[in-house]
Write an enzyme that holds these catalytic residues in place. Structure first.
Site, PDB file in Angstrom:
ATOM      1  N   ASP A  13      11.134 -19.137  36.338  1.00 14.55           N
ATOM      2  CA  ASP A  13      10.943 -19.535  37.738  1.00 14.55           C
ATOM      3  C   ASP A  13       9.909 -18.671  38.460  1.00 14.55           C
ATOM      4  O   ASP A  13      10.024 -18.410  39.661  1.00 14.55           O
ATOM      5  CB  ASP A  13      12.287 -19.499  38.507  1.00 14.55           C
ATOM      6  N   GLY A  15       6.914 -19.572  38.977  1.00 12.86           N
ATOM      7  CA  GLY A  15       5.912 -20.419  39.633  1.00 12.86           C
ATOM      8  C   GLY A  15       4.911 -20.946  38.606  1.00 12.86           C
ATOM      9  O   GLY A  15       3.762 -21.246  38.937  1.00 12.86           O
ATOM     10  N   LYS A  16       5.378 -21.099  37.360  1.00 10.05           N
ATOM     11  CA  LYS A  16       4.487 -21.573  36.283  1.00 10.05           C
ATOM     12  C   LYS A  16       3.977 -22.975  36.581  1.00 10.05           C
ATOM     13  O   LYS A  16       2.822 -23.294  36.290  1.00 10.05           O
ATOM     14  CB  LYS A  16       5.238 -21.560  34.934  1.00 10.05           C
ATOM     15  N   GLY A  40      12.430 -26.136  34.852  1.00 11.84           N
ATOM     16  CA  GLY A  40      12.329 -26.793  36.157  1.00 11.84           C
ATOM     17  C   GLY A  40      11.063 -26.281  36.807  1.00 11.84           C
ATOM     18  O   GLY A  40      11.033 -25.164  37.321  1.00 11.84           O
ATOM     19  N   HIS A  41       9.990 -27.057  36.697  1.00 12.63           N
ATOM     20  CA  HIS A  41       8.688 -26.614  37.205  1.00 12.63           C
ATOM     21  C   HIS A  41       8.332 -27.425  38.447  1.00 12.63           C
ATOM     22  O   HIS A  41       8.184 -28.639  38.377  1.00 12.63           O
ATOM     23  CB  HIS A  41       7.603 -26.792  36.129  1.00 12.63           C
ATOM     24  N   GLN A 223      10.481 -21.422  30.516  1.00 12.46           N
ATOM     25  CA  GLN A 223      11.304 -20.212  30.445  1.00 12.46           C
ATOM     26  C   GLN A 223      10.377 -18.988  30.554  1.00 12.46           C
ATOM     27  O   GLN A 223       9.361 -19.078  31.213  1.00 12.46           O
ATOM     28  CB  GLN A 223      12.167 -20.193  29.174  1.00 12.46           C
ATOM     29  N   ARG A 306      19.747 -18.163  42.719  1.00 13.52           N
ATOM     30  CA  ARG A 306      19.151 -17.206  41.779  1.00 13.52           C
ATOM     31  C   ARG A 306      19.499 -15.786  42.205  1.00 13.52           C
ATOM     32  O   ARG A 306      19.491 -15.474  43.402  1.00 13.52           O
ATOM     33  CB  ARG A 306      17.634 -17.376  41.745  1.00 13.52           C
ATOM     34  N   LEU A 333       3.584 -13.936  46.832  1.00 16.66           N
ATOM     35  CA  LEU A 333       3.311 -12.692  47.549  1.00 16.66           C
ATOM     36  C   LEU A 333       3.666 -12.846  49.027  1.00 16.66           C
ATOM     37  O   LEU A 333       4.101 -11.887  49.671  1.00 16.66           O
ATOM     38  CB  LEU A 333       1.826 -12.317  47.386  1.00 16.66           C
ATOM     39  N   ASP A 334       3.504 -14.063  49.550  1.00 13.75           N
ATOM     40  CA  ASP A 334       3.826 -14.322  50.964  1.00 13.75           C
ATOM     41  C   ASP A 334       5.267 -13.975  51.312  1.00 13.75           C
ATOM     42  O   ASP A 334       5.557 -13.536  52.425  1.00 13.75           O
ATOM     43  CB  ASP A 334       3.558 -15.804  51.292  1.00 13.75           C
ATOM     44  N   GLY A 416       1.765 -19.287  48.762  1.00 13.69           N
ATOM     45  CA  GLY A 416       2.511 -20.423  49.283  1.00 13.69           C
ATOM     46  C   GLY A 416       2.663 -21.447  48.190  1.00 13.69           C
ATOM     47  O   GLY A 416       1.951 -21.399  47.181  1.00 13.69           O
TER      48      GLY A 416
END
Ligand code: GDP
Ligand code: IMO
Ligand code: MG
Length: 428
Positions: A13, A15-16, A40-41, A223, A306, A333-334, A416
């Protein structure tokens, strides 16, 4: 850039999906090489927001071929459901390819996954219950059914009969669950087969032909490194090789084709399911709760909350080694913009010993106490920034610290969830 791999560096998770969609513009073909519908992308393009579990995120980019490689396991119902959703949003799946050598997830695999977890009680892994472990078990046991078997009813029936001969007693006698008949499964799966048939291909041939023609290929990892069956926190892992090496065996290209390996790391850390997580912040911790809230840290596949914690540079440095990273993408990063102070784990301490790398012994890792470096936060909204130089000094310092600790260039920073909320520092 003939072939590149994109790989998760933490516990998933990261952000792939977003980063794959972002860089898909550079690639002619995007291939998933490991895992199944446990992924889950999330991809957001304009008003369209999709959570893809089986189909590569590259599908969102028009003109890109999407391939589910032989190292994946395929749940036909999920693939067809995703195809319908994509088509209903105007995204064509005509160019979706599925390796004939990929293994099929059967209904009993999902039953066994759930039943095994129940049996484990408090020691459960916290799987996604998508049948991943039992499907890979059958693959390794050489008792699985493959996508190509769906093309021939006679073969499908024969193999299914053989599989049920030992699976039914396991369901009934070990777990007290209902059994299956060949006809029952054939009725649904042979129906799926008709729709899947035009998409079936030979993954290795397709990829190598594309590479020979000078096309660019991206391997989209699912994963992550710490969930890898060999290199992760076993047994609290998934059942496939999700690290970069899996891209080779899971697709049928040679290692010499791979030029770049882009690791994706979240600017903090999350984990779903059980297992060690040294930098985890306990429920009720101000920073941990805020990260979960601001970062919307709920699982895409299971909806579970999570677990949240500080960025663990030891883990990402390990991922750099295991995957041979050439580049890093730092995501979300935001989200850190809400914190006055930010911590980064630079090493661990266990029984008076300092560890600068992931300890070899899992029990040491379990009891590891993080050694932190604390930094000032930037306390502002950076989601509109598109150039590295325009980031607040504290955010630049943070990225440079992570870069040094991973010994890997940070080429992409995301600020974002939208495609354009990205700082491209040196990815081209
Ligand atoms: P994956 O499994 O690695 O593809 O990641 P997930 O999709 O499961 O989780 C990442 C979540 O973070 C998704 O909801 C994304 O829309 C979101 N996301 C991705 N990049 C950013 C980012 O830079 N900032 C914020 N705020 N959200 C992001
Ligand atoms: P993406 O691709 C986060 C975790 C599960 C569980 C363990 C084993 O979205 O990053 P499994 O169902 O694979 O047997 O579960 O692995 N897990 C993930 N965690 N992101 C994922 O995928 C995951 N896929 C599996 O929560 O702890
Ligand atoms: Mg995910």
């Amino acid at each position: 850039m003939p072939a590149s791999v994109l790989v998760g560096t933490q516990w998933g998770d990261e952000g792939k999906g977003k980063v794959t969609d972002l860089i898909a513009t550079d690639f002619d073909l995007v291939c998933r090489y490991a895992g199944g519908a446990n992924a889950g992308h999330t991809v957001i393009v304009g008003d369209t927001q999709l959570a893809l579990h089986q189909i590569p995120s590259g599908i969102m980019y028009e003109g890109t071929t999407s391939l589910i490689g032989n190292g994946c396991i395929v749940d036909p119902a999920v693939v067809l459901d995703e195809m319908d959703t994509l088509e209903s949003q105007g995204i064509s799946c005509d160019d979706l390819k599925i390796s004939g050598n990929a293994h099929i997830v059967m209904p009993y695999h999902k039953d066994l996954d759930g039943a095994h977890e129940k049996r484990l009680g408090k020691n459960l892994i916290g799987t996604t219950k998508r049948g991943v472990g039992p499907t890979y078990m059958d693959k390794m046991n050489r008792t699985g059914l493959r996508v190509q078997d769906m093309l021939d009813e006679k073969i499908f029936r024969e193999k299914l009969e053989a599989a049920l001969a030992y699976t039914n007693p396991t369901l009934e006698l070990v777990y007290g669950l209902p059994t299956y008949t060949v006809d029952q499964i054939c009725e649904t799966y042979l129906g799926y087969a008709e729709r899947i048939r035009p998409h079936i291909c030979e993954s290795s041939r397709l990829l190598n032909t594309a590479l020979d023609e000078g096309k660019n290929v991206l391997f989209e990892g699912a994963q992550a490194t710490m969930l890898d069956i060999d290199h992760g926190t076993y047994p609290f892992v998934t059942s496939s090789n999700c690290t970069a090496g899996g891209a080779v065996t899971g697709s049928g290209v040679g290692p010499t084709q791979i030029e770049r390996v882009l690791g994706v790391a979240k600017a903090y850390l999350t984990r779903v399911g059980s297992g060690p997580f040294p930098t985890e912040l306990p429920e009720g911790d101000y920073a941990g709760d805020l990260l979960g809230k601001v970062g919307h840290e709920f699982g895409v596949t299971t909806g579970r909350k999570r677990r949240c914690g500080w960025y663990d540079a030891v883990v990402v440095n390990y991922a750099a080694r295991v995957n041979g990273l050439t580049d890093l993408a730092i995501t979300k990063l935001d989200v850190l913009g809400c914190l006055e102070k930010i911590k980064v784990c630079v090493a661990y301490e266990c029984d008076g010993v300092r560890y600068d790398t992931v300890p070899e012994h899992q029990s040491v890792f379990y009891h590891a106490t993080p050694i932190y470096e604390e930094m000032d936060g930037w306390m502002c909204d950076i989601s509109g920034i598109r150039e590295f130089d325009q980031l607040p000094q504290e955010a630049k310092d943070y990225i440079e610290l992570l870069e040094g600790l991973a010994n890997t260039r940070v080429s992409i920073i995301t600020v974002g969830p939208e495609r354009d909320q990205t700082i491209n520092r040196s990815w081209s």
